[in-house]
Structure formats: C-alpha cells, structure tokens
Scaffold this active site. Sequence first.
Site, PDB file in Angstrom:
ATOM      1  N   GLU A  93       1.049  -1.078   0.046  1.00  0.00           N
ATOM      2  CA  GLU A  93       0.108   0.113  -0.287  1.00  0.00           C
ATOM      3  C   GLU A  93       0.697   1.201  -0.191  1.00  0.00           C
ATOM      4  O   GLU A  93       2.333   1.254   0.685  1.00  0.00           O
ATOM      5  CB  GLU A  93      -0.891  -0.092   1.363  1.00  0.00           C
ATOM      6  CG  GLU A  93      -1.454  -1.031   1.710  1.00  0.00           C
ATOM      7  CD  GLU A  93      -1.810  -1.199   2.852  1.00  0.00           C
ATOM      8  OE1 GLU A  93      -2.653  -2.108   3.190  1.00  0.00           O
ATOM      9  OE2 GLU A  93      -1.721  -0.445   3.933  1.00  0.00           O
ATOM     10  N   CYS A 122       3.941  -5.685  15.787  1.00  0.00           N
ATOM     11  CA  CYS A 122       3.631  -5.047  16.799  1.00  0.00           C
ATOM     12  C   CYS A 122       2.286  -4.853  17.443  1.00  0.00           C
ATOM     13  O   CYS A 122       1.519  -4.967  16.114  1.00  0.00           O
ATOM     14  CB  CYS A 122       3.915  -2.771  16.664  1.00  0.00           C
ATOM     15  SG  CYS A 122       5.403  -2.389  16.508  1.00  0.00           S
ATOM     16  N   CYS A 125      -0.583  -3.218  15.610  1.00  0.00           N
ATOM     17  CA  CYS A 125      -0.909  -2.982  14.044  1.00  0.00           C
ATOM     18  C   CYS A 125      -0.847  -4.097  13.150  1.00  0.00           C
ATOM     19  O   CYS A 125      -1.001  -5.337  13.169  1.00  0.00           O
ATOM     20  CB  CYS A 125       0.836  -2.518  13.719  1.00  0.00           C
ATOM     21  SG  CYS A 125       1.025  -1.860  11.768  1.00  0.00           S
ATOM     22  N   GLY A 171       6.348  -1.572   6.977  1.00  0.00           N
ATOM     23  CA  GLY A 171       7.270  -2.949   6.918  1.00  0.00           C
ATOM     24  C   GLY A 171       7.982  -2.143   7.809  1.00  0.00           C
ATOM     25  O   GLY A 171       7.320  -0.697   7.943  1.00  0.00           O
ATOM     26  N   GLU A 172       9.441  -2.220   7.946  1.00  0.00           N
ATOM     27  CA  GLU A 172       9.990  -1.435   9.208  1.00  0.00           C
ATOM     28  C   GLU A 172      11.312  -1.692   7.679  1.00  0.00           C
ATOM     29  O   GLU A 172      12.146  -2.503   8.258  1.00  0.00           O
ATOM     30  CB  GLU A 172      10.748  -2.736  10.020  1.00  0.00           C
ATOM     31  CG  GLU A 172      12.044  -2.310  11.124  1.00  0.00           C
ATOM     32  CD  GLU A 172      11.890  -0.061  11.714  1.00  0.00           C
ATOM     33  OE1 GLU A 172      10.940  -0.122  12.049  1.00  0.00           O
ATOM     34  OE2 GLU A 172      12.264   0.248  11.126  1.00  0.00           O
ATOM     35  N   SER A 203      10.717   6.015   9.318  1.00  0.00           N
ATOM     36  CA  SER A 203      10.763   6.364  10.418  1.00  0.00           C
ATOM     37  C   SER A 203      10.648   4.632  11.185  1.00  0.00           C
ATOM     38  O   SER A 203      10.202   3.531   9.825  1.00  0.00           O
ATOM     39  CB  SER A 203       8.608   7.046  10.432  1.00  0.00           C
ATOM     40  OG  SER A 203       7.924   6.252  11.510  1.00  0.00           O
ATOM     41  N   LEU A 227       8.325   6.033  19.236  1.00  0.00           N
ATOM     42  CA  LEU A 227       8.032   5.647  20.638  1.00  0.00           C
ATOM     43  C   LEU A 227       6.970   4.672  21.292  1.00  0.00           C
ATOM     44  O   LEU A 227       6.876   3.853  21.702  1.00  0.00           O
ATOM     45  CB  LEU A 227       8.209   6.980  21.472  1.00  0.00           C
ATOM     46  CG  LEU A 227       8.871   6.906  22.796  1.00  0.00           C
ATOM     47  CD1 LEU A 227      10.060   5.822  22.652  1.00  0.00           C
ATOM     48  CD2 LEU A 227       9.453   8.307  23.689  1.00  0.00           C
ATOM     49  N   ASN A 228       5.737   5.641  21.444  1.00  0.00           N
ATOM     50  CA  ASN A 228       4.997   4.626  21.540  1.00  0.00           C
ATOM     51  C   ASN A 228       4.211   4.312  23.162  1.00  0.00           C
ATOM     52  O   ASN A 228       3.368   4.163  23.343  1.00  0.00           O
ATOM     53  CB  ASN A 228       4.793   3.573  20.742  1.00  0.00           C
ATOM     54  CG  ASN A 228       4.355   3.966  19.133  1.00  0.00           C
ATOM     55  OD1 ASN A 228       3.803   5.108  19.179  1.00  0.00           O
ATOM     56  ND2 ASN A 228       4.118   3.220  18.001  1.00  0.00           N
ATOM     57  N   ASN A 302      -5.326   4.622  14.963  1.00  0.00           N
ATOM     58  CA  ASN A 302      -6.644   4.274  14.310  1.00  0.00           C
ATOM     59  C   ASN A 302      -7.019   3.339  14.407  1.00  0.00           C
ATOM     60  O   ASN A 302      -6.495   1.859  13.499  1.00  0.00           O
ATOM     61  CB  ASN A 302      -6.144   4.356  12.531  1.00  0.00           C
ATOM     62  CG  ASN A 302      -6.708   4.510  12.128  1.00  0.00           C
ATOM     63  OD1 ASN A 302      -8.326   5.322  11.748  1.00  0.00           O
ATOM     64  ND2 ASN A 302      -7.061   5.502  10.471  1.00  0.00           N
ATOM     65  N   CYS A 356      -1.739   1.989   8.325  1.00  0.00           N
ATOM     66  CA  CYS A 356      -0.818   1.351   7.744  1.00  0.00           C
ATOM     67  C   CYS A 356      -1.421  -0.729   7.924  1.00  0.00           C
ATOM     68  O   CYS A 356      -1.726  -0.800   9.173  1.00  0.00           O
ATOM     69  CB  CYS A 356       0.115   1.132   9.198  1.00  0.00           C
ATOM     70  SG  CYS A 356       1.748  -0.234   8.966  1.00  0.00           S
TER      71      CYS A 356
HETATM   72  N1  SAH Z   1       7.928   0.363  10.822  1.00  0.00           N
HETATM   73  C1  SAH Z   1       8.096   1.960  11.047  1.00  0.00           C
HETATM   74  C2  SAH Z   1       6.797   2.509   9.781  1.00  0.00           C
HETATM   75  C3  SAH Z   1       5.770   2.252   9.361  1.00  0.00           C
HETATM   76  S1  SAH Z   1       4.492   2.053  10.293  1.00  0.00           S
HETATM   77  C4  SAH Z   1       7.849   2.067  12.648  1.00  0.00           C
HETATM   78  O1  SAH Z   1       6.948   1.611  12.968  1.00  0.00           O
HETATM   79  O2  SAH Z   1       7.393   3.464  12.513  1.00  0.00           O
HETATM   80  C5  SAH Z   1       4.276   3.670  10.964  1.00  0.00           C
HETATM   81  C6  SAH Z   1       3.626   4.754  11.640  1.00  0.00           C
HETATM   82  O3  SAH Z   1       2.024   3.650  11.980  1.00  0.00           O
HETATM   83  C7  SAH Z   1       4.155   3.876  13.380  1.00  0.00           C
HETATM   84  O4  SAH Z   1       4.420   4.877  13.809  1.00  0.00           O
HETATM   85  C8  SAH Z   1       2.947   3.114  13.268  1.00  0.00           C
HETATM   86  O5  SAH Z   1       3.229   3.114  15.524  1.00  0.00           O
HETATM   87  C9  SAH Z   1       1.999   3.725  13.489  1.00  0.00           C
HETATM   88  N2  SAH Z   1       0.489   3.393  13.210  1.00  0.00           N
HETATM   89  C10 SAH Z   1       0.754   1.650  12.817  1.00  0.00           C
HETATM   90  N3  SAH Z   1      -0.649   0.959  12.607  1.00  0.00           N
HETATM   91  C11 SAH Z   1      -1.301   2.127  13.354  1.00  0.00           C
HETATM   92  C12 SAH Z   1      -2.817   2.779  13.549  1.00  0.00           C
HETATM   93  N4  SAH Z   1      -3.709   2.067  13.336  1.00  0.00           N
HETATM   94  N5  SAH Z   1      -3.195   3.893  14.039  1.00  0.00           N
HETATM   95  C13 SAH Z   1      -2.484   4.498  13.892  1.00  0.00           C
HETATM   96  N6  SAH Z   1      -1.212   5.040  13.709  1.00  0.00           N
HETATM   97  C14 SAH Z   1      -0.624   3.767  14.222  1.00  0.00           C
HETATM   98 FE1  SF4 Z   2       4.984  -2.081  14.168  1.00  0.00          FE
HETATM   99 FE2  SF4 Z   2       5.944   0.031  12.084  1.00  0.00          FE
HETATM  100 FE3  SF4 Z   2       6.021  -2.992  11.445  1.00  0.00          FE
HETATM  101 FE4  SF4 Z   2       4.021  -2.303  11.983  1.00  0.00          FE
HETATM  102  S1  SF4 Z   2       4.427  -1.586  10.091  1.00  0.00           S
HETATM  103  S2  SF4 Z   2       4.464  -4.001  13.013  1.00  0.00           S
HETATM  104  S3  SF4 Z   2       4.249  -0.573  13.703  1.00  0.00           S
HETATM  105  S4  SF4 Z   2       7.378  -1.835  13.110  1.00  0.00           S
END
Ligand code: SAH
Ligand code: SF4
Length: 370
Positions: A93, A122, A125, A171-172, A203, A227-228, A302, A356
């Site tokens: 996406e 995570c 996510c 993805g990371e 990110s 950070l979260n 979200n 995401c």
């Molecule tokens: N993997 C990387 C980049 C992709 S995720 C990372 O984790 O930073 C990008 C961002 O989307 C992250 O900050 C994550 O905490 C946030 N995210 C994931 N699922 C989400 C959701 N359902 N609502 C809001 N933010 C979300």
């Molecule tokens: Fe965590 Fe970012 Fe991977 Fe989602 S995309 S599992 S927030 S590292």
Amino acid sequence: MTRQNLKGLDRGELTTFFASLNEPAFRARQLFRWMYGRAAQNFEEITDFAKPLRARLQEVATLETLTLETRQISHRRDAEKFLFRLMDGVHIESVLMHDQASNRPARHTLCISSQVGCPVDCKFCATGLMGLLRNLRPGEIVDQVLQAKRLSGSKALAGSPITNVVVMGMGEPMLNYDALLKACYLLGDAEGPNLAPRRIVISTSGIVPKIERFTKEGHKFRLAISLNATTDDVRNQIMPINRKYPIAALLQAAREYTRQSKQRVTFEYILLDSINDSLADAERLKILTRNIPCKINLIPYNPIAEAHQSSSGLETLLAYRRPSFERIEAFLANMREGQNTVTLRWSKGDDIDAACGQLWTKVEKAKILA
Ligand code: SAH
Ligand code: SF4
C-alpha cells in the site's frame, strides 16, 4: 533468457548494463531521466532511443512496474490510497495525503512501504499481523512514487506533484536498510523525482544498531522514531522489539543522531486508550525527551475496521482503542507545557483504511472468502 529489470538500478549500474550492449555511456543518463524523472513505463515511451535500440532493450530488459489493484479516495478528498500488486502477486500500500494550509505551499505527501508485511510484530498494527512476506527491492520502493505521480496527475484530485515522502507504510525500513537507502538516493536525484533529502522521512520502530549506522553514515534524510510508550513495561507489551532495544538505548541512539546530524528527530507516539494516554504518561514523555532536540507527533490510534474482525490474531488488535476526544486533548495540553514542539496528527482518510496494513488485510480477506 531472463530479462534484466532496470528499474532500481543506479547510474553506475545502468552504465555497466549499456556497456554490455556496446552502447555508449550517455544512454545510461538518458534512461535514468526517462525512468525516474519522467516515470516511463516501458521502452516504447522513450523516444530519445531509436526504434532498433528500443527493440533490443525490449528483448533483454524490462522496467518492472507496480500494477494498481485498488484506489480509494477519502470523502474529504484529502487522501487517496493505492493498493499495488507486485510482479510475484503480493500487495503493498501507499497513501497520498494532500495538505492545503493557507500559510504555506500545498504539501502532497506520499506514505510508502518498505517491506511486504513486517516482522516487528507490534501488537496494535495491522501490518504486524501479516508477518514478513518479503523485502521490497529498490525499484519497487521507488516505483510507488513514480506510479502515484502518474496516477494522481491524471485523475480526480487534479495533478498533484509529490512534495514529500514518508516511509511509514508497511514494513520496518531499517530492516531493509540497503534497498531503502538506495531507493531514497534515487528519489532524491536531481534527474529523478528530485526530492530534497529533508523531504524524505524514514520512520523506524527503533532498530538501534541501524539507527547508529544511519547516524554514522551521515545520510541527510530525516529520522522518525515510533516511541509509543513511556515505560519499558508498556513498550514491551505493545512493541516486543523493546525487549531487544529498550527505551534508554533507543533514546541514546536518537540523541546521538541529533548530535551528529544537527537535525531534530521526530518521535511518533500513537495514543491508545488506557494504555499509554494518561497524564502520567505525558509527564514521563516530556522527561524522556527533555534533552533531545525533537518534535513529538501524537497520533490517535486508528482502530482496525470491523471488516477485518474474523481474521486470525485479530482479537489482540481489537483490544486497542482510540482514546476519547477529551483524553486526547488533555494529553496534548499537558505536552504543550513542555519545551518540545508537539503536534497532533489525526490520520487522514480514516474512511479509506489509511492506517498501515488495513487495506491489505481487507483485500486478502476478500480473496480468502472469494
Ligand atoms: N515500521 C515503521 C514504519 C511503519 S509504521 C515504524 O513502526 O515506525 C508507521 C507508524 O504507524 C508507526 O508510528 C506506527 O506506530 C503507526 N501505526 C501503526 N498502526 C497504526 C494505527 N492503526 N493507527 C495509527 N497509527 C498506527
Ligand atoms: Fe510495528 Fe511499524 Fe512493523 Fe507496524 S509496520 S509492526 S508499527 S514496525
């Protein structure tokens, strides 16, 4: 003979390729401009090349292109989401967000993916739920920008150039480091999409050794860290990667990045109801980030849409909720008493599953049900 995919190659690699065809080096530059600067989809479009050369290229090479599977535009028309199919049939996406503030030029930010799925797991996510299917190749990362440019230029949301890229999709990125950086340099190239490095934000969930490497190598792209949470207990729960790279180590790497790059880092902090959104959390967040030049970006969670509910593993995801408006406001007000810049970002396009991994889960589910 398998044809060589040229999309994703840099100048040097293209020069080697043309040398292997006994073609002069300037062909590499011409192709580079057409492929990355003008988003040519195939060799036929490249009118600088005479017909015999185009035919020759067609025989030995390809320009692999993402195929648009679904495109959704939000009701407010400020976001659109592309679901792309890759050559091997998997999907990724990208989300394009339009930001028309009155006091500065409009911003058109494309949020791109770096992997198909994600191995980081995570708990909140939707992409994490997929696990990792595979890394994206440099050409697949760059092509998200090229395709979004083509698509948005011609349809309902009248011609929008892409002014910013954030690597915050699936993805990371730090776990696909080499491909990602190669793609960022291609995106920044003056003869390609020509995005200034400060307009590309990477990110990460906090892969400390990769942040250290990024710092040491001195790249000019911006860094954001998800950070979260403000305690290791909570972060361990929602982001198991924290067991490997706990908050103190992560913040140390962030501090070092700001020191060496002379740039601020952005901390993303998603707000999850009753998990990390108390005023005590806000106090701790201010203390943790006190000595780090940074921006803090609060993102109300979200929630994952009803439509996904029956997929396996989803029960855990559904345990997470967006805090009430009052709780979000109180958290924000408390944070504003601190010294760092704090912004609240409501995700655009809630109605198009813009968070995401959400669209992916929906399409996969539809495929399973079909
Ligand atoms: N993997 C990387 C980049 C992709 S995720 C990372 O984790 O930073 C990008 C961002 O989307 C992250 O900050 C994550 O905490 C946030 N995210 C994931 N699922 C989400 C959701 N359902 N609502 C809001 N933010 C979300
Ligand atoms: Fe965590 Fe970012 Fe991977 Fe989602 S995309 S599992 S927030 S590292």
